[in-house]
Design a protein around this motif. Structure first.
Motif, PDB file in Angstrom:
ATOM      1  N   ILE A  33      23.015   8.371  11.660  1.00 10.01           N
ATOM      2  CA  ILE A  33      21.977   8.144  12.382  1.00 10.01           C
ATOM      3  C   ILE A  33      23.269   7.411  12.795  1.00 10.01           C
ATOM      4  N   GLU A  34      23.758   6.033  11.783  1.00 13.03           N
ATOM      5  CA  GLU A  34      25.224   5.329  12.092  1.00 13.03           C
ATOM      6  C   GLU A  34      25.726   5.993  13.273  1.00 13.03           C
ATOM      7  N   GLN A  35      25.810   7.090  13.651  1.00 16.29           N
ATOM      8  CA  GLN A  35      27.033   8.123  14.768  1.00 16.29           C
ATOM      9  C   GLN A  35      26.380   7.776  15.928  1.00 16.29           C
ATOM     10  N   GLU A  36      25.249   8.332  15.390  1.00 15.50           N
ATOM     11  CA  GLU A  36      24.024   7.968  16.948  1.00 15.50           C
ATOM     12  C   GLU A  36      23.734   9.805  17.083  1.00 15.50           C
ATOM     13  N   LYS A  37      23.576  10.548  16.198  1.00 10.10           N
ATOM     14  CA  LYS A  37      23.698  11.965  16.372  1.00 10.10           C
ATOM     15  C   LYS A  37      22.348  12.139  16.477  1.00 10.10           C
ATOM     16  N   TYR A  38      22.052  13.381  16.917  1.00  9.95           N
ATOM     17  CA  TYR A  38      21.254  13.995  17.087  1.00  9.95           C
ATOM     18  C   TYR A  38      20.883  15.512  16.662  1.00  9.95           C
ATOM     19  N   PHE A  39      19.676  16.069  15.614  1.00  7.57           N
ATOM     20  CA  PHE A  39      20.072  16.794  14.740  1.00  7.57           C
ATOM     21  C   PHE A  39      18.584  17.707  13.526  1.00  7.57           C
ATOM     22  N   VAL A  40      18.693  17.988  12.906  1.00  2.00           N
ATOM     23  CA  VAL A  40      17.539  18.800  12.815  1.00  2.00           C
ATOM     24  C   VAL A  40      17.510  19.013  11.291  1.00  2.00           C
ATOM     25  N   LEU A  41      16.645  19.260  10.540  1.00  2.00           N
ATOM     26  CA  LEU A  41      16.371  18.927  10.013  1.00  2.00           C
ATOM     27  C   LEU A  41      15.007  20.052   8.935  1.00  2.00           C
ATOM     28  N   HIS A  42      15.513  21.528   8.447  1.00  2.00           N
ATOM     29  CA  HIS A  42      14.230  22.114   7.961  1.00  2.00           C
ATOM     30  C   HIS A  42      14.341  22.098   6.898  1.00  2.00           C
ATOM     31  N   ALA A  43      13.453  23.143   6.935  1.00  2.08           N
ATOM     32  CA  ALA A  43      12.738  24.076   5.235  1.00  2.08           C
ATOM     33  C   ALA A  43      12.118  24.862   5.256  1.00  2.08           C
ATOM     34  N   PRO A  44      11.405  25.616   4.428  1.00  2.00           N
ATOM     35  CA  PRO A  44       9.869  26.169   4.698  1.00  2.00           C
ATOM     36  C   PRO A  44       9.354  25.619   4.427  1.00  2.00           C
ATOM     37  N   ARG A  45       7.844  25.868   4.817  1.00  2.00           N
ATOM     38  CA  ARG A  45       6.507  25.012   4.965  1.00  2.00           C
ATOM     39  C   ARG A  45       6.211  24.577   3.888  1.00  2.00           C
ATOM     40  N   GLN A  46       5.691  23.327   3.423  1.00  2.00           N
ATOM     41  CA  GLN A  46       5.427  23.193   2.681  1.00  2.00           C
ATOM     42  C   GLN A  46       6.059  22.632   0.966  1.00  2.00           C
ATOM     43  N   SER A  47       7.339  22.750   1.623  1.00  2.00           N
ATOM     44  CA  SER A  47       8.388  21.939   1.040  1.00  2.00           C
ATOM     45  C   SER A  47       8.802  20.450   0.024  1.00  2.00           C
ATOM     46  N   GLY A  48       8.090  20.003   1.349  1.00  2.00           N
ATOM     47  CA  GLY A  48       8.252  18.354   1.210  1.00  2.00           C
ATOM     48  C   GLY A  48       8.920  17.554   2.520  1.00  2.00           C
ATOM     49  N   LYS A  49       9.237  18.399   3.482  1.00  2.00           N
ATOM     50  CA  LYS A  49       9.785  17.586   4.736  1.00  2.00           C
ATOM     51  C   LYS A  49       8.635  16.757   5.306  1.00  2.00           C
ATOM     52  N   THR A  50       7.857  16.626   5.698  1.00  2.00           N
ATOM     53  CA  THR A  50       7.439  15.707   6.256  1.00  2.00           C
ATOM     54  C   THR A  50       7.138  14.368   4.971  1.00  2.00           C
ATOM     55  N   SER A  51       7.086  14.839   3.920  1.00  2.00           N
ATOM     56  CA  SER A  51       7.252  13.522   2.769  1.00  2.00           C
ATOM     57  C   SER A  51       8.428  12.667   2.727  1.00  2.00           C
ATOM     58  N   CYS A  52       9.519  13.447   3.196  1.00  2.00           N
ATOM     59  CA  CYS A  52      10.502  12.683   3.447  1.00  2.00           C
ATOM     60  C   CYS A  52      11.174  12.204   4.579  1.00  2.00           C
ATOM     61  N   LEU A  53      10.828  12.448   5.497  1.00  2.00           N
ATOM     62  CA  LEU A  53      10.404  11.782   7.214  1.00  2.00           C
ATOM     63  C   LEU A  53       9.829  10.538   7.027  1.00  2.00           C
ATOM     64  N   LEU A  54       8.663  10.917   5.943  1.00  2.00           N
ATOM     65  CA  LEU A  54       7.812   9.241   5.392  1.00  2.00           C
ATOM     66  C   LEU A  54       8.009   8.585   5.122  1.00  2.00           C
ATOM     67  N   ALA A  55       9.210   8.835   3.998  1.00  2.00           N
ATOM     68  CA  ALA A  55      10.234   7.757   3.123  1.00  2.00           C
ATOM     69  C   ALA A  55      10.980   6.951   3.706  1.00  2.00           C
ATOM     70  N   LEU A  56      11.286   8.075   4.352  1.00  2.00           N
ATOM     71  CA  LEU A  56      13.202   7.998   5.766  1.00  2.00           C
ATOM     72  C   LEU A  56      12.704   6.856   6.612  1.00  2.00           C
ATOM     73  N   MET A  57      11.621   6.896   7.099  1.00  2.00           N
ATOM     74  CA  MET A  57      10.747   6.191   7.954  1.00  2.00           C
ATOM     75  C   MET A  57      10.454   4.541   7.354  1.00  2.00           C
ATOM     76  N   HIS A  58      10.237   4.634   6.187  1.00  2.00           N
ATOM     77  CA  HIS A  58       9.843   3.283   5.335  1.00  2.00           C
ATOM     78  C   HIS A  58      11.564   2.798   5.049  1.00  2.00           C
ATOM     79  N   HIS A  59      12.197   3.536   4.562  1.00  2.00           N
ATOM     80  CA  HIS A  59      13.611   2.754   3.539  1.00  2.00           C
ATOM     81  C   HIS A  59      14.195   2.623   5.073  1.00  2.00           C
ATOM     82  N   LEU A  60      14.581   2.878   6.389  1.00  2.00           N
ATOM     83  CA  LEU A  60      15.097   2.292   7.078  1.00  2.00           C
ATOM     84  C   LEU A  60      13.915   0.774   8.362  1.00  2.00           C
ATOM     85  N   ASN A  61      12.632   1.004   7.878  1.00  2.00           N
ATOM     86  CA  ASN A  61      12.565   0.114   8.985  1.00  2.00           C
ATOM     87  C   ASN A  61      12.597  -0.914   7.730  1.00  2.00           C
TER      88      ASN A  61
END
Length: 529
Positions: A33-61
């Motif tokens: 993020i600090e390097q201004e990168k566009y990147f992918v986070l992927h994993a099988p369904r119901q592996s916790g991706k959404t939970s990680c993204l929501l937690a990352l949003m709250h952490h950054l804000n």
């Protein structure tokens, strides 16, 4: 009271859960993020991706250095091919989420004017550009379920992000994370505008990294179950914890699903005064395998019938010594689904013992459902299962029905093995248990049949199945040795080897046979088909 979550994002106040940001390398994500990168986070369904993204949003804000927004692209699935409608829906979703998550009314105040001014082909990029310029902190955008976007919609989104990439961070998001099941470079999309197929990697060539959200480690799996013990006092025996790890290999949904079945799914399960034992884990395994199919499995079942999955899985099912038809994109696709794991040396195997059992079951279920024979036919007066009678009946069944049934199945090479497994499952599923071993280099599929006895003991029978690849005697010699080894390893007191001869033009009477062999003191019945 907290419980094991098997649907939707984790809510730490309601669910037993690992800290979502502990699932990712947060330092690496922050660096990108600090390097201004566009990147992918992927994993099988119901592996916790959404939970990680929501937690990352709250952490950054909460840090105060960024203005970070999460959005879910799945909302467009109602009409996946309507690009113009879908772009409007995405703009509305960004505006609503900015209002609700960030208390930022700016996107909502401009998105409709932007749409009227530039049209759908540029509206997403224009909205993000204006918002980034207006925001006092650099804008970070997290797009979840990006693979819910189809064809022209996904192409348009990726191209608009790519076009704005050069204007970051002051007039476009500093960093964008695309999250889905697959790495975006593996998408193969049909462009109606260009009248040709394009790949996600070519459309979105500004992507710098593809991070994969991994499964739980053994320690994390144990820690999740320990949360239940700390909350209720109910303990998992060491044997139960070892069995849970063996069955799931840390696949997050499977870990939670077995936990829920063991501790919450029934009145008996909610008797938390009793410890969780290995026997209870095996009972929960049986329910997961044979009970009503869970939504988690639906997506995987559909994918099994694709050519991509078949080209990878069929050589594992029949045990090829050398699989020459593998394609790198096929392997990547099936790995992204979570069905296989690939080691550093390139070797592949089914991801965990539960999937190793489920894959043949999903392939055999339509055939098994149409069969009429019952377990009672093969049960002796002392309660044991007459496996020899079962296999003798299968010989007749196979000769009567295989050719017509095989014509309608994609897995042509594995079809004989699939039919036998369906036949055996029809008998075993009510009261017994099947454990399978298969994979590249094995040259056969091994099944352990576990049948309960009235005295609390178990009848354990090994059935090994293989295709005739060399002469009958060579196939027989190798098969007998491997069947003996399987019997010894799995403590089976009875053994059978089934050899399928699919040599074109060979008459039935030359393929059909029965004989008994003794290998190192172990009696093994051999059945030819």
């Amino acid at each position: 009271m907290k419980f094991f979550n098997i649907a939707g994002p984790v809510k730490v106040e309601k669910h037993y859960a690992l800290p979502p940001l502990s699932r990712i390398d947060l330092a690496e994500v922050m660096m990108l993020i600090e390097q201004e990168k566009y990147f992918v986070l992927h994993a099988p369904r119901q592996s916790g991706k959404t939970s990680c993204l929501l937690a990352l949003m709250h952490h950054l804000n909460q840090q105060g250095n960024y203005h970070c927004l999460y959005m879910n692209a799945e909302i467009v699935q109602a009409k996946p091919e309507d690009m113009q409608r879908n772009i409007r829906t995405l703009l509305s979703e960004i505006a609503a989420n900015a209002r609700d998550y960030l208390r930022d009314p700016y996107p909502e105040s401009i998105w409709m004017d932007v749409l009227r001014y530039v049209g759908e082909e540029r509206a997403l990029g224009e909205l993000l550009s204006r918002w980034a310029a207006h925001s006092p902190q650099p804008l970070i955008l997290l797009i979840d379920e990006v693979d819910a976007l189809m064809s022209n919609t996904l192409i348009s989104v990726l191209r608009q992000l790519r076009t704005g990439h050069a204007k970051r961070p002051h007039q476009f998001p500093q960093s964008v994370i695309l999250c889905g099941v697959r790495d975006v470079r593996h998408y193969r999309l049909y462009s109606q505008e260009d009248q040709t197929f394009v790949t996600g990697g070519s459309v979105f060539n500004v992507k710098s990294e593809a991070l994969r959200l991994g499964d739980f480690s053994a320690e994390q799996t144990r820690a999740l179950y320990e949360q239940h013990t700390q909350t209720t006092g109910q303990v998992f025996t060491p044997e139960a914890l070892d069995r849970l790890w063996h069955l799931t290999q840390g696949q997050p949904w499977l870990v939670n699903a077995l936990g829920y079945e063991l501790c919450f799914a029934s009145k008996a399960a909610r008797d938390w005064q009793q410890p969780i034992t290995r026997e209870q884990v095996d009972a929960a395994r049986k329910i997961l395998l044979q009970g009503p199919r869970k939504p988690h499995f639906d997506h995987l079942v559909d994918k099994l019938w694709t050519d991509e999955a078949r080209r990878v899985l069929e050589p594992l099912l029949v045990g090829h010594d050398l699989a020459t038809g593998f394609r790198s994109d096929d392997i990547a696709g099936v790995r992204d689904l979570g069905l296989i794991r690939q080691h550093l040396d390139g070797s592949i195997e089914i991801a965990n013992p539960l999937y190793r059992e489920l894959i043949p079951r999903w392939l055999t279920w339509p055939l098994q459902s149409g069969m009429s024979h019952q377990a009672s036919i093969y049960q002796e007066t002392d309660g044991t299962l007459n496996v020899a009678m079962l296999l003798a009946d299968f010989q007749i069944f196979f000769l009567s029905h295989f050719e017509s049934w095989q014509a309608g199945i994609r897995y042509q090479e594995a079809a004989p093995l699939i039919m036998l497994q369906a036949f055996v499952q029809r008998v075993l599923d009510a009261h017994g248990r099947i454990e399978r071993e298969y994979g590249l280099g094995r040259l056969q599929m091994d099944m352990l049949l576990v049948w309960p006895q009235a005295d609390g003991l178990q009848q354990r029978v090994a059935i090994s199945t293989r295709l005739l690849r060399q002469s009958r005697e060579q196939t027989l010699g190798s098969g007998l040795r491997k069947t003996r080894d399987f019997m010894q390893r799995r403590q089976a007191e009875e053994g059978h080897l089934v050899i399928f001869d699919r040599t074109p033009g060979r008459p039935c009477e030359q393929r059909l046979f029965f004989r008994n062999e003794t290998v190192d003191g172990r009696s093994i019945d051999v059945w030819g088909l």
